[in-house]
Scaffold this active site. Sequence first.
Site, PDB file in Angstrom:
ATOM      1  N   HIS A  70       0.823  -1.212   0.000  1.00  0.00           N
ATOM      2  CA  HIS A  70       0.000   0.000   0.000  1.00  0.00           C
ATOM      3  C   HIS A  70       0.862   1.270   0.000  1.00  0.00           C
ATOM      4  O   HIS A  70       0.546   2.257  -0.679  1.00  0.00           O
ATOM      5  CB  HIS A  70      -0.924  -0.034   1.224  1.00  0.00           C
ATOM      6  CG  HIS A  70      -1.679   1.230   1.452  1.00  0.00           C
ATOM      7  ND1 HIS A  70      -1.385   2.096   2.475  1.00  0.00           N
ATOM      8  CD2 HIS A  70      -2.710   1.791   0.777  1.00  0.00           C
ATOM      9  CE1 HIS A  70      -2.198   3.124   2.442  1.00  0.00           C
ATOM     10  NE2 HIS A  70      -3.016   2.976   1.419  1.00  0.00           N
ATOM     11  N   GLU A  73       1.964   1.835  -3.417  1.00  0.00           N
ATOM     12  CA  GLU A  73       0.849   2.372  -4.214  1.00  0.00           C
ATOM     13  C   GLU A  73       0.812   3.901  -4.104  1.00  0.00           C
ATOM     14  O   GLU A  73       0.671   4.613  -5.098  1.00  0.00           O
ATOM     15  CB  GLU A  73      -0.471   1.765  -3.738  1.00  0.00           C
ATOM     16  CG  GLU A  73      -1.706   2.313  -4.423  1.00  0.00           C
ATOM     17  CD  GLU A  73      -2.790   2.676  -3.432  1.00  0.00           C
ATOM     18  OE1 GLU A  73      -3.092   3.879  -3.313  1.00  0.00           O
ATOM     19  OE2 GLU A  73      -3.346   1.766  -2.775  1.00  0.00           O
ATOM     20  N   HIS A  74       0.962   4.428  -2.882  1.00  0.00           N
ATOM     21  CA  HIS A  74       1.008   5.887  -2.719  1.00  0.00           C
ATOM     22  C   HIS A  74       2.194   6.496  -3.470  1.00  0.00           C
ATOM     23  O   HIS A  74       2.083   7.554  -4.081  1.00  0.00           O
ATOM     24  CB  HIS A  74       1.132   6.238  -1.229  1.00  0.00           C
ATOM     25  CG  HIS A  74      -0.178   6.261  -0.507  1.00  0.00           C
ATOM     26  ND1 HIS A  74      -0.611   7.346   0.221  1.00  0.00           N
ATOM     27  CD2 HIS A  74      -1.155   5.329  -0.381  1.00  0.00           C
ATOM     28  CE1 HIS A  74      -1.785   7.084   0.759  1.00  0.00           C
ATOM     29  NE2 HIS A  74      -2.143   5.855   0.415  1.00  0.00           N
ATOM     30  N   GLU A 150      -3.510   7.918   7.422  1.00  0.00           N
ATOM     31  CA  GLU A 150      -4.587   7.120   6.831  1.00  0.00           C
ATOM     32  C   GLU A 150      -4.976   5.982   7.780  1.00  0.00           C
ATOM     33  O   GLU A 150      -6.159   5.690   7.976  1.00  0.00           O
ATOM     34  CB  GLU A 150      -4.159   6.557   5.469  1.00  0.00           C
ATOM     35  CG  GLU A 150      -5.272   5.791   4.756  1.00  0.00           C
ATOM     36  CD  GLU A 150      -4.872   5.276   3.388  1.00  0.00           C
ATOM     37  OE1 GLU A 150      -3.728   5.529   2.948  1.00  0.00           O
ATOM     38  OE2 GLU A 150      -5.716   4.599   2.757  1.00  0.00           O
TER      39      GLU A 150
END
Lengths: 451, 437
Positions: A70, A73-74, A150
Amino acid sequence: MHRFVSPLLAACLAFTAGIAQAAENVSRFVLDNGLELVVIEDHRAPAVTHMIWYHIGAADEAPGESGVAHYLEHLLFKATDDMASGEFSEVVRANGGSDNAFTSWDYTAYFQRVAADRLGLMMKMEADRMRDLLLTDEELATELQVILEERSQRIDSDPGALFAEQRRAAMYLNHPYGRPIIGWRHEMETLDRADVERFYNTYYHPNNATVIVAGDVTPDEALALATEYYGPIPAAADLPERVRPLEPPQRAERRVIYEDPRVAQPYVMRAYMAPARKPGDQQEAAALTILAELLGGNSQTSVMGRKLQFEEKTALFTQAFYDGMALDDGSFGLIVVPAPGRTLDEAEADMDRVVAEFMAEGVDEAALDRIRMQIRASDIYAQDSVQGLARSYGVALASGLTLEDIDAWQDILQSVTAEQVMAAAERVFDRKQSVTGIYRAPAPAPQEMMQ
Amino acid sequence: MIRAALTAAFVALAAVPAQAEIDIVPVTSPGGIHAWLVQDTSIPFVSLEMRFRGGASLDPVGKEGAAYLATGLLEEGAADMDAQAFATRTEELAARFEFDVYTDTASVSARFLTENRDAAIAHLRAALIEPRFDDVAIERVRNQILSILSSNAKDPQDIANATLDTQVFPDHPYGQQREGTPETVAALTRDDLIAAHQRLMTRDNVYVGAAGDISPDELGVLLDTLLGDLPASGVPLPPVIAPVLLGDITVVDWDTPQSVVMFAQPGLQQSDPDFIPAYILNQIVGGSGFSTRLMSEVREKRGLTYGIGSFMAVYDRSELLMGQFSSDNGKVAEAIGLVKDIWADVAANGVTQAELDEAKTYLTGAYPLRFDGNGRIANILVGMQISGLGLDYIPQRNDLVNAVTLDEINRVAKSLLQPDKLTFVVVGQPAGLPGTN
């Protein structure tokens, strides 16, 4: 009243998550470098959705590096050798488009939605960041703070999400599905450049990706553009085989008791290990899909809703769910939110009793017919959103299914018999392979109001 | 190399935004009900969107939550069907109905197949015209709403919403939450719900958008069947209210690792001549995407939040410019300081020509892409009508955006953005942030 907040994040009809149409408007190609291209034609609006699905996700992370899929992904929105940090999204927006990305256990996907004549530009930029990411230390540090925020927002501020995280960790004894996609905070905090670059360099290659193009484009046009932009990227010679640690036989049921003063509405839920949809072998998954609908699909008409919410009035809400869209085994679950004055022990007993009665009474054929009608209709409604179709195809393909499996799903669902549903229920309701979760506030109850 | 090519491609392509090829037919039923239709026979179903103006704002004082409970009960028994019989019939038809109520509207969304359209409409008619409000159903749904209320009372986001609404709209329905309070919901009677239904859904407050496999004539007949037996008219809307915005910070102490922040200042009505420049200005300051002033400063450069945005909140009887974000307790004071700095900077110095150009290309390019799918089109059609936009708005809209000059948007920035009225509500345990309220 369908507004009651389900404890599940995604509480929709299980079969709408996996479209089931026989798709004459869907084409598939494989480039020489192994990249898979799927084109879904829909010329109703002058728009196109372009998605790339890397067959890699949180369940493929090395131990101790949870969250790296993840995090990466950012970071894919930062600089490459040809684009400045943030430029990808700026170019998409300057062309009137929107873009984003998401990570799951089995896949990481990036998408843009733009005017159809911008498809080539999207492919050019997506191909660029497949191999040419350039990360600065400052951006790595800042983005780590973003994903920690997040996590604070999505998980730590939400007792229901923390409960789900704990249950999931207890569900899997060995398989990495037990770790959170966003990562455990203590591991996220230690992620560094080496972790990210190793993951990127191992897995971001054309022969580990599926591109889906959906909308106002012909298959020939999409293939020509994909060949031009993705074609020159060489395949990885040493792409690791996708094998994760599998579950051993589960021999002991588990209980997870989660207490948090922020819990306002307690509930009980149980999840059983359940087989996923497998390529060429979707019969059991289809039976479990129907079982979930029969037992706890619609509150007004399902077995659990009818008995507990309507007849006995002991529950505020009930639900059954089946998550079978996964590379490895998924889960089948039951939820009971007790009515005021009803304890969680009683709610759990109610849950077990209703299931036992269902096992004795069998399937109501009229209910089964209604579910078949809705499955047929859901294919018609699903055609209205080409973005939704693109996503459904992407999830299925990234979960190891083929276009043939997707095409066959509607017929398999329609052919499920009452006997098959009961046989699947017999197999799945094995307490030794289950986690029962209790979600409640600690006693004594904390002060209620904020004033 | 690629970079140069991308820029060139961007310039060439952005010059010609896609056109929205959409043919809206205004329909008036034999009985006089108006609707907008986009007929598209490619998929055998219809999306029908209805909005009833008024919504939860019509709840009388002390009856807060009546509209919400009444709307929740529409599918819990109608005509000769109890709740389960109604749901069973919906399943047999494979129709999909959603009933909801918001501050200013009650909404009914329906999708139904061509193959059983008449039966589906007869079924939906029962819910809209002949809801039963059975006592047993009232108690069941009342308990569900009380459970929702107890959850909302512990949810930082809901606490922030409620705190801000109460402050900004004192002594007005907008200051209340649509679900009501535990006390008002517990006290609602069957008569209250029948009255709420009569207020909510009338022939003179309904707006209809339809898209899909149906002709204008068929839609006209359908509308009379579906809505013809509603009351002709209802009650007046609540009075216009000027929001109370003191430019202070209210901290609600709440044990959570991350503070939820909402902020608001005065906004504009969509009918205001400055609305379009204000809309573009909001896009630059805090609209969608990663490159807005707020996202760039608070997330991209400093990592203080996962997401931050602002939006024009246009109510029927008031208007706000609002925003929200979440930030860990130790960082939230810095993030609020940045929001204030951005507000003051844009009010004083305006935005740049490059920002304006980028916002225009985005907004004009994105607009035609909205019209994909019956569900989305029907939603847009009903939204346009309730906002008072004309049939000719769609082809004009991008020209209106492109006509805005830098001088104009910066004049609006100066008048619209009011740093001294920017009001914050913070729910959490923010470090170094004494509330000024």
